[in-house]
Design a protein around this motif. Structure first.
Motif, PDB file in Angstrom:
ATOM      1  N   PHE A  72       0.828  -1.208   0.000  1.00 24.37           N
ATOM      2  CA  PHE A  72       0.000   0.000   0.000  1.00 24.37           C
ATOM      3  C   PHE A  72       0.863   1.259   0.000  1.00 24.37           C
ATOM      4  CE2 PHE A  72      -2.380   3.263   2.469  1.00 24.37           C
ATOM      5  CZ  PHE A  72      -3.324   3.547   1.488  1.00 24.37           C
ATOM      6  N   ALA A  73       1.907   1.266   0.818  1.00 21.24           N
ATOM      7  CA  ALA A  73       2.772   2.442   0.897  1.00 21.24           C
ATOM      8  C   ALA A  73       3.402   2.751  -0.458  1.00 21.24           C
ATOM      9  CB  ALA A  73       3.853   2.234   1.954  1.00 21.24           C
ATOM     10  N   MET A  74       3.846   1.736  -1.169  1.00 21.43           N
ATOM     11  CA  MET A  74       4.481   1.964  -2.461  1.00 21.43           C
ATOM     12  C   MET A  74       3.468   2.405  -3.509  1.00 21.43           C
ATOM     13  SD  MET A  74       7.599   1.889  -1.991  1.00 21.43           S
ATOM     14  CE  MET A  74       7.913   2.273  -3.717  1.00 21.43           C
ATOM     15  N   ASP A  75       2.242   1.899  -3.428  1.00 20.30           N
ATOM     16  CA  ASP A  75       1.203   2.356  -4.351  1.00 20.30           C
ATOM     17  C   ASP A  75       0.953   3.855  -4.180  1.00 20.30           C
ATOM     18  OD1 ASP A  75       0.817  -0.130  -5.482  1.00 20.30           O
ATOM     19  OD2 ASP A  75      -0.906  -0.641  -4.228  1.00 20.30           O
ATOM     20  N   VAL A  76       0.815   4.300  -2.932  1.00 19.80           N
ATOM     21  CA  VAL A  76       0.565   5.719  -2.680  1.00 19.80           C
ATOM     22  C   VAL A  76       1.786   6.555  -3.060  1.00 19.80           C
ATOM     23  CG1 VAL A  76      -0.019   7.448  -0.930  1.00 19.80           C
ATOM     24  CG2 VAL A  76      -1.113   5.192  -0.860  1.00 19.80           C
ATOM     25  N   ALA A  77       2.977   6.045  -2.761  1.00 21.69           N
ATOM     26  CA  ALA A  77       4.194   6.763  -3.136  1.00 21.69           C
ATOM     27  C   ALA A  77       4.260   6.974  -4.649  1.00 21.69           C
ATOM     28  CB  ALA A  77       5.425   6.017  -2.640  1.00 21.69           C
ATOM     29  N   ARG A  78       3.922   5.961  -5.406  1.00 22.78           N
ATOM     30  CA  ARG A  78       3.931   6.103  -6.867  1.00 22.78           C
ATOM     31  C   ARG A  78       2.909   7.141  -7.320  1.00 22.78           C
ATOM     32  NH1 ARG A  78       5.234   0.425  -6.867  1.00 22.78           N
ATOM     33  NH2 ARG A  78       3.021  -0.131  -6.693  1.00 22.78           N
ATOM     34  N   GLU A  80       1.869   9.675  -5.666  1.00 20.34           N
ATOM     35  CA  GLU A  80       2.298  11.014  -5.237  1.00 20.34           C
ATOM     36  C   GLU A  80       3.629  11.439  -5.864  1.00 20.34           C
ATOM     37  OE1 GLU A  80       0.782  13.264  -3.769  1.00 20.34           O
ATOM     38  OE2 GLU A  80      -0.693  12.470  -2.359  1.00 20.34           O
ATOM     39  N   GLY A  81       4.283  10.551  -6.593  1.00 23.72           N
ATOM     40  CA  GLY A  81       5.585  10.884  -7.152  1.00 23.72           C
ATOM     41  C   GLY A  81       6.686  10.903  -6.111  1.00 23.72           C
ATOM     42  N   ALA A  82       6.561  10.063  -5.083  1.00 23.06           N
ATOM     43  CA  ALA A  82       7.547   9.990  -4.004  1.00 23.06           C
ATOM     44  C   ALA A  82       8.379   8.720  -4.124  1.00 23.06           C
ATOM     45  CB  ALA A  82       6.848  10.023  -2.647  1.00 23.06           C
ATOM     46  N   GLU A  83       9.468   8.680  -3.368  1.00 20.84           N
ATOM     47  CA  GLU A  83      10.353   7.515  -3.415  1.00 20.84           C
ATOM     48  C   GLU A  83       9.845   6.373  -2.555  1.00 20.84           C
ATOM     49  OE1 GLU A  83      14.707   9.597  -4.220  1.00 20.84           O
ATOM     50  OE2 GLU A  83      14.156   9.053  -2.170  1.00 20.84           O
ATOM     51  N   SER A  84       9.241   6.685  -1.415  1.00 19.71           N
ATOM     52  CA  SER A  84       8.893   5.640  -0.464  1.00 19.71           C
ATOM     53  C   SER A  84       7.775   6.141   0.435  1.00 19.71           C
ATOM     54  CB  SER A  84      10.121   5.258   0.375  1.00 19.71           C
ATOM     55  OG  SER A  84       9.838   4.187   1.254  1.00 19.71           O
ATOM     56  N   GLY A  85       7.244   5.236   1.256  1.00 22.45           N
ATOM     57  CA  GLY A  85       6.166   5.616   2.152  1.00 22.45           C
ATOM     58  C   GLY A  85       6.131   4.743   3.387  1.00 22.45           C
ATOM     59  N   VAL A  86       5.427   5.242   4.402  1.00 23.13           N
ATOM     60  CA  VAL A  86       5.223   4.511   5.649  1.00 23.13           C
ATOM     61  C   VAL A  86       3.739   4.580   5.987  1.00 23.13           C
ATOM     62  CG1 VAL A  86       5.725   4.425   8.119  1.00 23.13           C
ATOM     63  CG2 VAL A  86       7.535   5.020   6.492  1.00 23.13           C
ATOM     64  N   VAL A  87       3.133   3.424   6.211  1.00 20.52           N
ATOM     65  CA  VAL A  87       1.721   3.371   6.575  1.00 20.52           C
ATOM     66  C   VAL A  87       1.613   3.183   8.086  1.00 20.52           C
ATOM     67  CG1 VAL A  87       1.578   0.890   6.042  1.00 20.52           C
ATOM     68  CG2 VAL A  87      -0.508   2.248   6.134  1.00 20.52           C
ATOM     69  N   TRP A 206       1.222  13.716   3.469  1.00 16.35           N
ATOM     70  CA  TRP A 206       0.612  12.941   4.547  1.00 16.35           C
ATOM     71  C   TRP A 206      -0.889  12.848   4.300  1.00 16.35           C
ATOM     72  CZ3 TRP A 206      -0.559  16.636   9.039  1.00 16.35           C
ATOM     73  CH2 TRP A 206      -1.334  16.024  10.022  1.00 16.35           C
ATOM     74  N   HIS A 207      -1.452  11.662   4.570  1.00 13.93           N
ATOM     75  CA  HIS A 207      -2.889  11.441   4.382  1.00 13.93           C
ATOM     76  C   HIS A 207      -3.484  10.715   5.587  1.00 13.93           C
ATOM     77  CE1 HIS A 207      -3.116  12.218  -0.038  1.00 13.93           C
ATOM     78  NE2 HIS A 207      -1.869  11.771  -0.031  1.00 13.93           N
ATOM     79  N   SER A 208      -4.714  11.056   5.893  1.00 15.34           N
ATOM     80  CA  SER A 208      -5.547  10.155   6.683  1.00 15.34           C
ATOM     81  C   SER A 208      -6.138   9.155   5.697  1.00 15.34           C
ATOM     82  CB  SER A 208      -6.660  10.924   7.401  1.00 15.34           C
ATOM     83  OG  SER A 208      -7.569  10.009   7.988  1.00 15.34           O
ATOM     84  N   VAL A 224       2.426   8.495   5.209  1.00 18.13           N
ATOM     85  CA  VAL A 224       3.272   9.602   4.813  1.00 18.13           C
ATOM     86  C   VAL A 224       4.243   9.093   3.760  1.00 18.13           C
ATOM     87  CG1 VAL A 224       4.881   9.187   6.727  1.00 18.13           C
ATOM     88  CG2 VAL A 224       4.854  11.416   5.609  1.00 18.13           C
ATOM     89  N   VAL A 225       4.469   9.897   2.712  1.00 13.36           N
ATOM     90  CA  VAL A 225       5.395   9.508   1.642  1.00 13.36           C
ATOM     91  C   VAL A 225       6.389  10.628   1.416  1.00 13.36           C
ATOM     92  CG1 VAL A 225       3.677   8.036   0.542  1.00 13.36           C
ATOM     93  CG2 VAL A 225       3.913  10.412  -0.218  1.00 13.36           C
ATOM     94  N   GLY A 226       7.549  10.261   0.897  1.00 15.46           N
ATOM     95  CA  GLY A 226       8.590  11.247   0.648  1.00 15.46           C
ATOM     96  C   GLY A 226       9.909  10.594   0.313  1.00 15.46           C
TER      97      GLY A 226
END
Length: 398
Positions: A72-78, A80-87, A206-208, A224-226
């Motif tokens: 899920f984190a990588m899906d959202v990162a993609r 958002e155009g980010a490198e990585s994410g943490v759920v 960052w998203h809820s 959060v992604v970045g």
């Protein structure tokens, strides 16, 4: 005979304790599996070291990481155009992990004056109890933002579209003022379908997840992604403070994410129609929606939100709390009062009594949050039905 019975009981106990496993499939499942496991079996100490150091792909303990979290984190990162994410376990959990990773006692955070109420409450708590320095600024007053910056400033926090007044932050201008100071953008209302803050210079988004990313009112999670280097620190704080997400919640959120573009397009279109309708009613003193020409950020929304302004809007009832209560009671059977947003169904909320109840009345008034302010989360229903239901209930207020 007794010995054979004992052997049979022992074998049954062993089989039962080790049940639930089957050989690996030779065909891939069409739907991603749910990894409902506390931990992952490690074959050797060498493998433990390799996985722990990141040299080998794998997992050890679900608080630290799980395939559903990562997917899920990588899906959202993609998106958002980010490198990585943490759920994380909630949107507030994501903010907690960010703050614990990026600021220390005595350091300084700047935040927009109008924010989700609990965001401000957490910042004020950290200021009072742990010595964090916090300053607030009006998102349209870039001179105030510039003046607030100190050598100890480590982070700035804004919302892409604010809760509940639907202000649109001028992210490129804010980034120019901040320079090298990281910008964290709560983009829950916009989602990556309407705005990608990283494209405008933000460092973190960052998203809820409980809201639009999932979209069905049945998940509690945050993300959060970045940049990868920051995500490693934030992930470590998520694990240390125990704000990690549940694997099943992550799986549900990933399922909801598949329809996000369709849902955001639909709610943006419907909300625009509903906002115009509400603005025509004499019982309403003002409608807050950035797609309306009288919104102070209408032009900015046209630039930063070219694909629509989302499904959130707000409106003021001159009769205050009494009028709001009458409206909610009238609509309870079709458009319920629910202190959340972005469900598939349309819901109402009362910022003064829910998301911003922790602020003083004076502070709410300073932010433009009146006792008659209603927040409307437009869902997937037909616009004509919503107009009929809202119009009938508002007419009964008098």
């Amino acid at each position: 005979m007794a010995d054979e019975l004992r052997d049979s009981i022992s074998a049954a106990s062993t089989v039962a304790a080790r049940a639930g496993w089957s050989p690996d499939f030779t065909t891939r499942s069409s739907s991603p599996p749910v990894y409902l496991t506390t931990a992952f079996d490690i074959e050797s100490l060498d493998q433990l070291d390799a996985v722990a150091s990141g040299q080998e792909k794998g997992y050890i303990y679900t608080r630290d990481g799980n395939p559903n979290h990562e997917a899920f984190a990588m899906d959202v990162a993609r998106l958002e155009g980010a490198e990585s994410g943490v759920v994380t376990a909630s949107g507030m959990g994501a903010l907690t992990a960010v703050l614990m990773a990026m600021v220390k006692t005595g350091e300084h955070v700047i935040a927009a004056r109008v924010l989700y109420g609990r965001t401000g409450q957490l910042l004020n708590h950290l200021a009072a109890s742990f010595g964090l320095k916090v300053s607030y600024f009006d998102i349209d007053d870039l001179n105030a933002l510039q003046a607030a910056i100190t050598p100890a400033t480590r982070l700035c926090i804004v919302e892409s579209i604010s809760n509940p007044l639907l202000e649109v932050a001028d992210l490129p201008a804010i980034v120019r003022v901040l320079g090298e100071i990281p910008l964290l953008v709560d983009s829950t209302f916009a989602t990556p379908c309407l705005m990608r803050p990283i494209d405008h210079g933000a460092t973190l988004v960052w998203h809820s997840v409980s809201k639009y990313l999932n979209g069905h009112g049945d998940v509690m999670a945050g993300i959060v992604v970045g940049p990868l280097n920051l995500m490693r620190k934030i992930r470590a704080m998520s694990s240390l403070y125990g704000v990690n997400a549940n694997p099943f919640e992550s799986w549900l959120a990933a399922r909801g994410l598949r329809t996000l573009p369709l849902r955001m397009s639909r709610v943006s279109q419907t909300a625009m129609e509903v906002a115009k309708f509400l603005a025509s009613l004499p019982q309403i003193s003002r409608v807050f929606y950035p797609g309306l020409g009288d919104h102070p950020h209408f032009a900015r929304a046209g630039q930063l939100l070219p694909h629509g302004c989302g499904g959130m809007l707000a409106f003021d009832l001159p009769g205050g709390r009494t009028a709001v209560d009458t409206l909610f009671r009238s609509l309870a059977h079709v458009i319920p009062f629910s202190p959340t947003l972005a469900d598939a169904r349309t819901t109402l909320s009362y910022p003064a009594g829910t998301s911003h109840k922790f602020m003083t009345a004076t502070a709410r008034a300073a932010c433009g949050i009146s006792d008659g302010l209603v927040r409307l989360s437009v869902g997937l229903e037909d616009a004509a039905d919503l107009q009929r239901e809202l119009g009938g209930a508002i007419a009964r207020i008098g």
